[in-house]
Design a protein around this motif. Structure first.
Motif, short mmCIF file in Angstrom:
data_model
loop_
_atom_site.label_atom_id
_atom_site.label_comp_id
_atom_site.label_asym_id
_atom_site.label_seq_id
_atom_site.Cartn_x
_atom_site.Cartn_y
_atom_site.Cartn_z
N GLU A 7 0.85 -1.18 0.00
CA GLU A 7 0.00 0.00 0.00
C GLU A 7 0.89 1.24 0.00
OE1 GLU A 7 -3.77 1.92 2.42
OE2 GLU A 7 -2.79 0.12 3.19
N ILE A 8 0.65 2.14 -0.95
CA ILE A 8 1.45 3.36 -1.08
C ILE A 8 0.54 4.57 -1.11
CG2 ILE A 8 3.32 2.16 -2.29
CD1 ILE A 8 2.28 3.36 -4.89
N GLU A 9 1.08 5.73 -0.86
CA GLU A 9 0.32 6.96 -0.95
C GLU A 9 1.00 7.87 -1.97
OE1 GLU A 9 0.29 9.59 2.48
OE2 GLU A 9 -1.87 9.81 2.18
N GLU A 10 0.26 8.22 -3.02
CA GLU A 10 0.75 9.17 -4.02
C GLU A 10 -0.18 10.37 -3.90
OE1 GLU A 10 2.30 5.92 -7.27
OE2 GLU A 10 0.27 6.66 -7.42
N ARG A 11 -0.81 10.73 -4.97
CA ARG A 11 -1.86 11.74 -4.88
C ARG A 11 -3.12 11.11 -4.32
NH1 ARG A 11 -0.95 13.97 -10.84
NH2 ARG A 11 1.17 14.63 -10.51
N ARG A 12 -3.18 9.82 -4.47
CA ARG A 12 -4.30 9.06 -3.94
C ARG A 12 -3.73 7.79 -3.31
NH1 ARG A 12 -3.94 7.68 -9.44
NH2 ARG A 12 -4.02 5.44 -9.76
N ARG A 13 -4.50 7.16 -2.49
CA ARG A 13 -4.07 5.91 -1.86
C ARG A 13 -4.53 4.75 -2.73
NH1 ARG A 13 -5.19 4.51 4.36
NH2 ARG A 13 -3.71 6.20 4.54
N ARG A 14 -3.64 3.81 -2.96
CA ARG A 14 -3.98 2.62 -3.73
C ARG A 14 -3.08 1.48 -3.31
NH1 ARG A 14 -0.96 2.12 -9.07
NH2 ARG A 14 0.74 3.60 -8.90
N VAL A 15 -3.43 0.29 -3.73
CA VAL A 15 -2.64 -0.89 -3.43
C VAL A 15 -1.99 -1.36 -4.73
CG1 VAL A 15 -2.73 -3.29 -2.66
CG2 VAL A 15 -4.11 -1.57 -1.51
N VAL A 16 -0.71 -1.63 -4.66
CA VAL A 16 0.05 -2.09 -5.82
C VAL A 16 0.46 -3.53 -5.55
CG1 VAL A 16 2.12 -1.71 -7.19
CG2 VAL A 16 0.93 0.24 -6.19
N ASP A 17 0.18 -4.43 -6.49
CA ASP A 17 0.62 -5.81 -6.34
C ASP A 17 2.01 -5.97 -6.92
OD1 ASP A 17 -1.70 -6.66 -5.12
OD2 ASP A 17 -2.69 -7.14 -7.01
N VAL A 18 2.89 -6.61 -6.15
CA VAL A 18 4.28 -6.79 -6.54
C VAL A 18 4.66 -8.25 -6.31
CG1 VAL A 18 6.66 -6.09 -6.07
CG2 VAL A 18 4.82 -4.43 -5.82
N VAL A 19 5.26 -8.88 -7.30
CA VAL A 19 5.79 -10.22 -7.11
C VAL A 19 7.23 -10.07 -6.66
CG1 VAL A 19 6.35 -12.41 -8.22
CG2 VAL A 19 4.25 -11.19 -8.85
N ALA A 20 7.55 -10.61 -5.49
CA ALA A 20 8.89 -10.45 -4.91
C ALA A 20 9.17 -11.61 -3.97
CB ALA A 20 8.97 -9.12 -4.15
N PRO A 21 10.46 -11.90 -3.73
CA PRO A 21 10.80 -13.02 -2.84
C PRO A 21 10.60 -12.70 -1.35
CG PRO A 21 12.79 -11.99 -3.67
CD PRO A 21 11.63 -11.34 -4.37
N SER A 22 10.48 -11.42 -0.99
CA SER A 22 10.33 -11.05 0.42
C SER A 22 9.61 -9.71 0.54
CB SER A 22 11.70 -10.94 1.10
OG SER A 22 12.40 -9.82 0.57
N GLU A 23 9.17 -9.38 1.75
CA GLU A 23 8.51 -8.10 2.00
C GLU A 23 9.46 -6.94 1.69
OE1 GLU A 23 6.96 -5.86 5.95
OE2 GLU A 23 6.16 -7.87 5.62
N ALA A 24 10.73 -7.07 2.11
CA ALA A 24 11.72 -6.01 1.86
C ALA A 24 11.91 -5.79 0.36
CB ALA A 24 13.05 -6.36 2.53
N ALA A 25 11.96 -6.88 -0.40
CA ALA A 25 12.13 -6.75 -1.85
C ALA A 25 10.89 -6.12 -2.49
CB ALA A 25 12.40 -8.13 -2.46
N ALA A 26 9.70 -6.42 -1.95
CA ALA A 26 8.47 -5.80 -2.48
C ALA A 26 8.50 -4.29 -2.25
CB ALA A 26 7.24 -6.42 -1.80
N LYS A 27 8.93 -3.87 -1.03
CA LYS A 27 9.04 -2.43 -0.74
C LYS A 27 10.06 -1.77 -1.66
CE LYS A 27 7.88 -2.44 4.18
NZ LYS A 27 8.42 -2.22 5.54
#
Length: 196
Positions: A7-27
């Motif tokens: 979940e990120i905040e830009e001009r609006r709040r939205r959820v971005v799906d990311v394929v990654a091996p770990s939470e840190a890599a997703a961030k």
């Protein structure tokens, strides 16, 4: 590899799906995307994405399909989600890059998928078992043996069709893409809220 929702905040709040091996890599992946786009982004939360077993069958089948590994782009492994969302983006922005749209449609066709605009609505067409890729993706799942088509046809707004995918004529299920992705994201958010 696991799928994470960031979940990120830009001009609006939205959820971005990311394929990654770990939470840190997703961030880190979201941070790099924001840097490249020149946006100031603040990550509000991260959780591993899951759908509850009670989620509608068609949404669980679609989630499984979109998370399938597919052709890499510039030596970076990608999922069908990446390919479908990029094709949707190209259609929304009226083929910003015609070569890219042709590449995306060619790749998706090999997977038994087509993203198209029908009466101002973007749809995803999914082939039956005539296209070899799909039986492999759904093997050993509840949607094996063309069960995915039945699951997709039960989704709101789904219609039957017949398309050619990479030279193979096949019956297909055509679903309204954005409406279905929004339902999938809502179901995922509700499932994840129940985990915390």
């Amino acid at each position: 590899m696991k799928l994470y929702s960031v979940e990120i905040e830009e001009r609006r709040r939205r959820v971005v799906d990311v394929v990654a091996p770990s939470e840190a890599a997703a961030k880190a992946s979201v941070g790099m995307r924001a840097t490249r786009s020149g946006l100031s982004t603040r990550i509000l939360g991260v959780c591993e994405t899951q759908l509850a077993p009670s989620a509608p069958d068609g949404l669980r089948a679609l989630d499984h399909l979109l998370n399938a590994k597919f052709l890499p782009i510039r030596d970076t492994p990608q999922t069908l989600r990446f390919w479908v969302l990029n094709a949707e983006h190209q259609l929304v922005h009226e083929h910003e890059n015609t070569e890219m749209m042709e590449l995306l449609q060619l790749g998706l066709s090999r997977a038994g998928l087509r993203v198209s605009m029908v009466e101002e609505v973007i749809h995803l067409s999914v082939a039956g078992d005539a296209v070899p890729f799909l039986p492999q993706v759904f093997a050993e799942t509840p949607w094996a043996k063309n069960g995915w088509r039945k699951a997709f046809m039960a989704l709101p707004g789904a219609t039957p069709g017949q398309n050619t995918f990479a030279g193979i004529r096949s019956r297909s299920a055509r679903i309204p893409l954005r409406q279905t992705l929004d339902a999938l994201n809502s179901e995922r958010s509700a499932s994840n809220a129940n985990l915390h």
